[in-house]
Design an enzyme around this catalytic site. Structure first.
Site, PDB file in Angstrom:
ATOM      1  N   ASP A  44       0.725  -1.031  -0.426  1.00 28.34           N
ATOM      2  CA  ASP A  44       0.262   0.390   0.351  1.00 28.34           C
ATOM      3  C   ASP A  44       0.939   1.244   0.235  1.00 28.34           C
ATOM      4  O   ASP A  44       1.424   1.521   0.466  1.00 28.34           O
ATOM      5  CB  ASP A  44      -1.148   0.033   1.354  1.00 28.34           C
ATOM      6  N   TYR A  49       2.682   9.678  -0.394  1.00 28.24           N
ATOM      7  CA  TYR A  49       3.750   8.896   0.884  1.00 28.24           C
ATOM      8  C   TYR A  49       5.276   9.304   0.999  1.00 28.24           C
ATOM      9  O   TYR A  49       5.731   9.184   1.080  1.00 28.24           O
ATOM     10  CB  TYR A  49       3.487   7.403   0.736  1.00 28.24           C
ATOM     11  N   LYS A  74      -2.556   5.739  -4.228  1.00 23.65           N
ATOM     12  CA  LYS A  74      -4.095   6.941  -3.686  1.00 23.65           C
ATOM     13  C   LYS A  74      -3.748   8.180  -4.502  1.00 23.65           C
ATOM     14  O   LYS A  74      -2.703   9.197  -4.223  1.00 23.65           O
ATOM     15  CB  LYS A  74      -4.421   6.552  -2.404  1.00 23.65           C
ATOM     16  N   HIS A 107      -7.735   9.394  -1.839  1.00 19.67           N
ATOM     17  CA  HIS A 107      -7.017   9.008   0.067  1.00 19.67           C
ATOM     18  C   HIS A 107      -7.967   9.986   0.809  1.00 19.67           C
ATOM     19  O   HIS A 107      -8.169   9.358   1.883  1.00 19.67           O
ATOM     20  CB  HIS A 107      -6.162   9.900  -0.216  1.00 19.67           C
ATOM     21  N   LEU A 195      -2.706  -0.832  14.190  1.00 19.39           N
ATOM     22  CA  LEU A 195      -1.883  -1.136  15.104  1.00 19.39           C
ATOM     23  C   LEU A 195      -1.723  -0.378  16.212  1.00 19.39           C
ATOM     24  O   LEU A 195      -1.461  -0.631  17.095  1.00 19.39           O
ATOM     25  CB  LEU A 195       0.337  -2.101  15.109  1.00 19.39           C
ATOM     26  N   ILE A 233      -2.946  -3.637   7.062  1.00 26.20           N
ATOM     27  CA  ILE A 233      -2.898  -2.978   6.032  1.00 26.20           C
ATOM     28  C   ILE A 233      -0.352  -2.583   7.350  1.00 26.20           C
ATOM     29  O   ILE A 233      -0.911  -1.593   7.288  1.00 26.20           O
ATOM     30  CB  ILE A 233      -2.010  -1.923   5.294  1.00 26.20           C
ATOM     31  N   LYS A 235       2.947  -1.243   9.368  1.00 18.67           N
ATOM     32  CA  LYS A 235       4.455  -0.862   8.689  1.00 18.67           C
ATOM     33  C   LYS A 235       4.819  -2.139  10.139  1.00 18.67           C
ATOM     34  O   LYS A 235       4.181  -2.193  11.021  1.00 18.67           O
ATOM     35  CB  LYS A 235       4.002   0.346   8.693  1.00 18.67           C
ATOM     36  N   ARG A 241      10.096  -8.571  12.986  1.00 21.81           N
ATOM     37  CA  ARG A 241       8.383  -7.612  13.094  1.00 21.81           C
ATOM     38  C   ARG A 241       7.898  -7.538  11.985  1.00 21.81           C
ATOM     39  O   ARG A 241       6.448  -8.191  11.831  1.00 21.81           O
ATOM     40  CB  ARG A 241       8.814  -5.658  13.411  1.00 21.81           C
ATOM     41  N   ASN A 245       3.869  -9.672  12.178  1.00 17.58           N
ATOM     42  CA  ASN A 245       3.009  -9.420  11.741  1.00 17.58           C
ATOM     43  C   ASN A 245       2.334 -10.098  10.367  1.00 17.58           C
ATOM     44  O   ASN A 245       1.226 -10.337  10.380  1.00 17.58           O
ATOM     45  CB  ASN A 245       3.444  -7.367  11.420  1.00 17.58           C
TER      46      ASN A 245
END
Length: 288
Positions: A44, A49, A74, A107, A195, A233, A235, A241, A245
């Site tokens: 994503d 970003y 987006k 977005h 999270l 989604i 990070k 990690r 996840n």
């Protein structure tokens, strides 16, 4: 990665993707490349970003065929409108080194909280996105941060119902009204910030339930979202990690424990709301 959600147009997407916000903070594609090696196949990104270029480099250098990876991007608040969004889409394709997207989203529904003509702007934007979909340049189209009033505006006039609504969703901030609206109308909810913030992962209930199920607090939060029917989604910046996840194991949160999480007080909200000025929460975001 065998478990998938099926969108309202028949397309399938993984239950767990990788969020690239701030994933190229070091100016390289390293983090995204590590996510590909960890096994992620859904990424994503967004024009806002600044990670599209890094994602384009990472996937083309990975040895994967384009069909082996799904890419979502987006159009930002400043790129809304019939003519503007096509230009934005073409710029995203160029940066991502691809000739199509798997998913393209609006977005935010409003350029700013005081913008009054958002209904027409969203419809003009959506008309072009429908054309991109019909031309085969994107496999599915959707929205992000849209509330029921914004979705209804599209659905009352559009030919294509949004396939996805990407929302801030995590224990302590589940946006129940919007979730219910989406699920009642066949719109797949995706969770950004699944999270929450450090406060969520340190919440006594989350910590105690993670210990009960023998998982990390992050894994518990992700499993909770999935059991609510929400794609996640997350990070992450470290390979360990990333793997945690992605590989949640086969545990199931009991119905009683799901209700306990459902009824948590509001925790970890980012301060973002499409119709209000951003609230400065003063809580550092957890990067996974």
């Amino acid at each position: 990665m065998a478990d998938k959600f099926r969108l309202n147009n028949g397309m399938t997407i993984p239950e767990i993707g990788f969020g690239t916000y701030k994933a190229a903070a070091d100016g390289t594609e390293r983090v995204i490349s590590e996510a590909i090696w960890a096994g992620y196949r859904y990424f994503d990104t967004a024009s806002f970003y600044g990670t599209e270029e890094a994602l384009g480099k990472a996937w083309t250098q990975s040895g994967l065929e384009r069909g082996e990876i799904q890419i979502a991007s987006k159009a930002w608040k400043s790129e809304l409108g019939y003519h503007e969004v096509r230009k934005a889409f073409e710029r995203s394709l160029e940066r991502l080194k691809t000739d199509y997207l798997d998913l393209y989203l609006i977005h935010w529904p409003l350029p700013s909280p005081d913008y009054r003509a958002w209904e027409k702007l969203d419809l003009d934007t959506w008309k072009l996105m429908e054309e991109l979909y019909q031309e085969g340049k994107v496999r599915a189209i959707g929205v992000s941060n849209f509330l029921p009033q914004h979705l209804l505006n599209l659905m009352e006039h559009a030919e294509v119902v949004p396939a996805v609504d990407q929302l801030e969703f995590h224990p302590g901030h589940t946006q129940e009204v919007t979730l219910r609206f989406c699920q009642d109308h066949g719109i797949q909810v995706q969770a950004w910030s699944p999270l929450g913030r450090n406060r969520v992962l340190k919440d006594p209930l989350i910590v105690s339930l993670a210990e009960k199920y023998g998982v990390s607090p992050a894994q518990l939060c992700l499993k909770y979202d999935l059991q609510r029917g929400v794609m996640v989604i997350p990070k992450a910046s470290s390979p360990e990690r990333m793997r945690q996840n992605l590989n949640l194991g086969d545990f199931t949160i009991s119905q009683i424990d799901m209700y306990r999480i459902d009824t948590m007080p509001d925790y970890g909200w980012s301060g973002e709301h499409p119709e209000r000025e951003r609230v400065d929460i003063h809580i550092k975001a957890h990067e996974g």
